[in-house]
Enzyme design. Structure first.
Site, PDB file in Angstrom:
ATOM      1  N   ASP A 118       0.825  -1.213   0.000  1.00 19.24           N
ATOM      2  CA  ASP A 118       0.000   0.000   0.000  1.00 19.24           C
ATOM      3  C   ASP A 118       0.861   1.266   0.000  1.00 19.24           C
ATOM      4  O   ASP A 118       2.095   1.207  -0.005  1.00 19.24           O
ATOM      5  CB  ASP A 118      -0.938  -0.065   1.221  1.00 19.24           C
ATOM      6  N   ASP A 175     -10.234   3.257  -3.391  1.00 17.06           N
ATOM      7  CA  ASP A 175     -10.950   2.071  -2.909  1.00 17.06           C
ATOM      8  C   ASP A 175     -12.357   1.973  -3.484  1.00 17.06           C
ATOM      9  O   ASP A 175     -13.062   2.980  -3.603  1.00 17.06           O
ATOM     10  CB  ASP A 175     -11.053   2.114  -1.381  1.00 17.06           C
TER      11      ASP A 175
HETATM   12  C1  GLA Z   1      -5.958   1.387   1.598  1.00 16.53           C
HETATM   13  C2  GLA Z   1      -6.148   0.407   0.451  1.00 16.53           C
HETATM   14  C3  GLA Z   1      -7.301  -0.540   0.780  1.00 16.53           C
HETATM   15  C4  GLA Z   1      -7.022  -1.272   2.085  1.00 16.53           C
HETATM   16  C5  GLA Z   1      -6.751  -0.263   3.213  1.00 16.53           C
HETATM   17  C6  GLA Z   1      -6.254  -0.944   4.476  1.00 16.53           C
HETATM   18  O1  GLA Z   1      -7.048   2.228   1.715  1.00 16.53           O
HETATM   19  O2  GLA Z   1      -6.402   1.086  -0.746  1.00 16.53           O
HETATM   20  O3  GLA Z   1      -7.498  -1.456  -0.275  1.00 16.53           O
HETATM   21  O4  GLA Z   1      -5.915  -2.110   1.892  1.00 16.53           O
HETATM   22  O5  GLA Z   1      -5.767   0.694   2.821  1.00 16.53           O
HETATM   23  O6  GLA Z   1      -5.984  -0.041   5.505  1.00 16.53           O
END
Ligand code: GLA
Length: 374
Positions: A118, A175
């Protein structure tokens, strides 16, 4: 193909959820259908490193990550974990910045097969691409093949560089939520432009499937009642056409029958996994009364063509057509048309095919030249 804990469980993920999910994936036939990866997202880590080492949360993962990984392997699964290029993960747990090589070694020792990486808490002034390269190179040198999934949300055009740092897939967007607008933004809008950058071993990731969530899950993903069954069909069909990774985000222990059948659809999965790996392109947008319909297509290794007829508006039973000419075929060609999701032979057609598609729904077709029929 697999499952990821984030959409439903968020920070609540623990060993029991993971073991129950894996058992449900076996019982429902999803493992046999190809959903091989069981991936734990953020919040598997302890709140701090111990003597510099990344460690798991021992209250949530009583038997420990290596034992869990070994048991999943024994059931026929591959095992995925999550970390972050910054000092902390997006959820505030320790990130891998400055510890890339030792963390990669630990993942290898624990039996990890997949790493989602990430993009939160990057030290100021550092180019994120360098940090992804560091982890990519650390994974290559860690002594175990670990699939590298870059999650930098499309910020610095990862489709241009992520494959060169060892990533097999990269997030193209923020997301996903269990909402139609989110499927449209992450999927239909972005994939239309990014299809040319993907191919075998390098895939556009528009984020997890929301199919079957029905508004139940992690409140960072769920906002309201969730999508309709038609919207889930459209998401699944588009991700299959686009050759994008299929990671289920719903609670597999409580999946409704329609969603399970959709996710297990062998014809759609075969399109997604087709060996040519040519991601589908949007070949037409038809506007009528202020609402659009979209036509997507991709060629398949057996000489057939997959086509998606999507009704992006609300009108029920809208006519959506695909003309052979738009597929690059001679108008006189006779093609046998199959409805993939409903598994129905729709007969032989000349010049074009017209389907009647409900609001936000899809007709996923496979078109074959007669000579290819046995
Ligand atoms: C980010 C990523 C998500 C998830 C969260 C976890 O937002 O884009 O897909 O992995 O972190 O904290």
């Amino acid at each position: 193909m697999g499952w990821n804990s984030w959409n439903t469980f968020g920070s609540e993920v623990d060993e029991i959820v993971v073991r129950e999910t894996a058992a449900a994936m076996m019982d429902t036939g999803l493992l046999d259908a190809g959903y091989r990866f069981v991936n734990i997202d953020d919040f598997w880590q302890a709140e701090a490193r111990k003597d510099g080492r990344l460690i798991w949360d021992s209250e949530k993962f009583l038997s420990g990550i290596p034992r869990l990984a070994a048991d999943l392997h024994g059931m026929g699964f591959s095992f995925g974990l999550y970390s972050c290029a910054g000092t902390h993960t997006c959820g505030g747990r320790p990130g891998s910045y400055g510890h890339e090589a030792e963390d990669a070694k630990a993942f290898a020792e624990w039996g990890v097969d997949f790493l989602k990486y990430d993009n939160c808490y990057l030290p100021p002034g550092l180019d994120g691409r360098l940090l992804f390269r560091r982890m990519g190179m650390s994974l290559l040198g860690c002594g175990r093949p670990i699939l590298f999934s870059a999650c930098e949300w499309g910020r610095s055009e990862p489709w241009l560089w992520a494959a060169s740092v060892g990533a097999s897939m990269w997030r193209i967007s923020g997301d996903i939520d269990d909402r139609w607008d989110s499927i449209v933004e992450n999927g239909f809008r972005l994939l239309a432009d990014l299809a040319p950058y993907a191919g075998p071993g390098r895939w556009n990731d528009p984020d997890m499937l929301v199919v079957g969530m029905h508004g139940v899950g992690n409140d960072e993903v769920v906002d309201g009642t969730g999508c309709t069954d038609a919207e889930y069909r459209s998401q699944f069909a588009l991700w299959c056409l686009a050759s994008s990774p299929l990671f289920i985000g719903a609670d597999i222990r409580n999946l409704d029958k329609k969603s399970l059948d959709l996710l297990s659809n062998t014809g759609a999965i075969a399109i997604n996994q087709d060996v040519l790996g040519i991601p589908g392109r949007r070949i037409g947008i038809h506007e009528h009364g202020g609402e659009n319909a979209e036509v997507w297509s991709r060629p398949l290794a057996d000489g057939s063509i997959a086509v998606g007829l999507f009704n992006m508006g609300n009108q029920a039973g809208r006519r959506v057509s695909v003309a052979w000419e738009s597929l690059g075929l001679d108008v006189g060609t006779s093609l046998r048309v199959r409805d993939v999701l409903d598994d129905i032979d729709l007969g032989l057609h000349h010049h074009e095919f017209t389907g009647f598609v409900d609001g936000h729904d899809v007709m996923l077709l496979q078109l074959r030249h007669e000579k290819n029929m046995n």
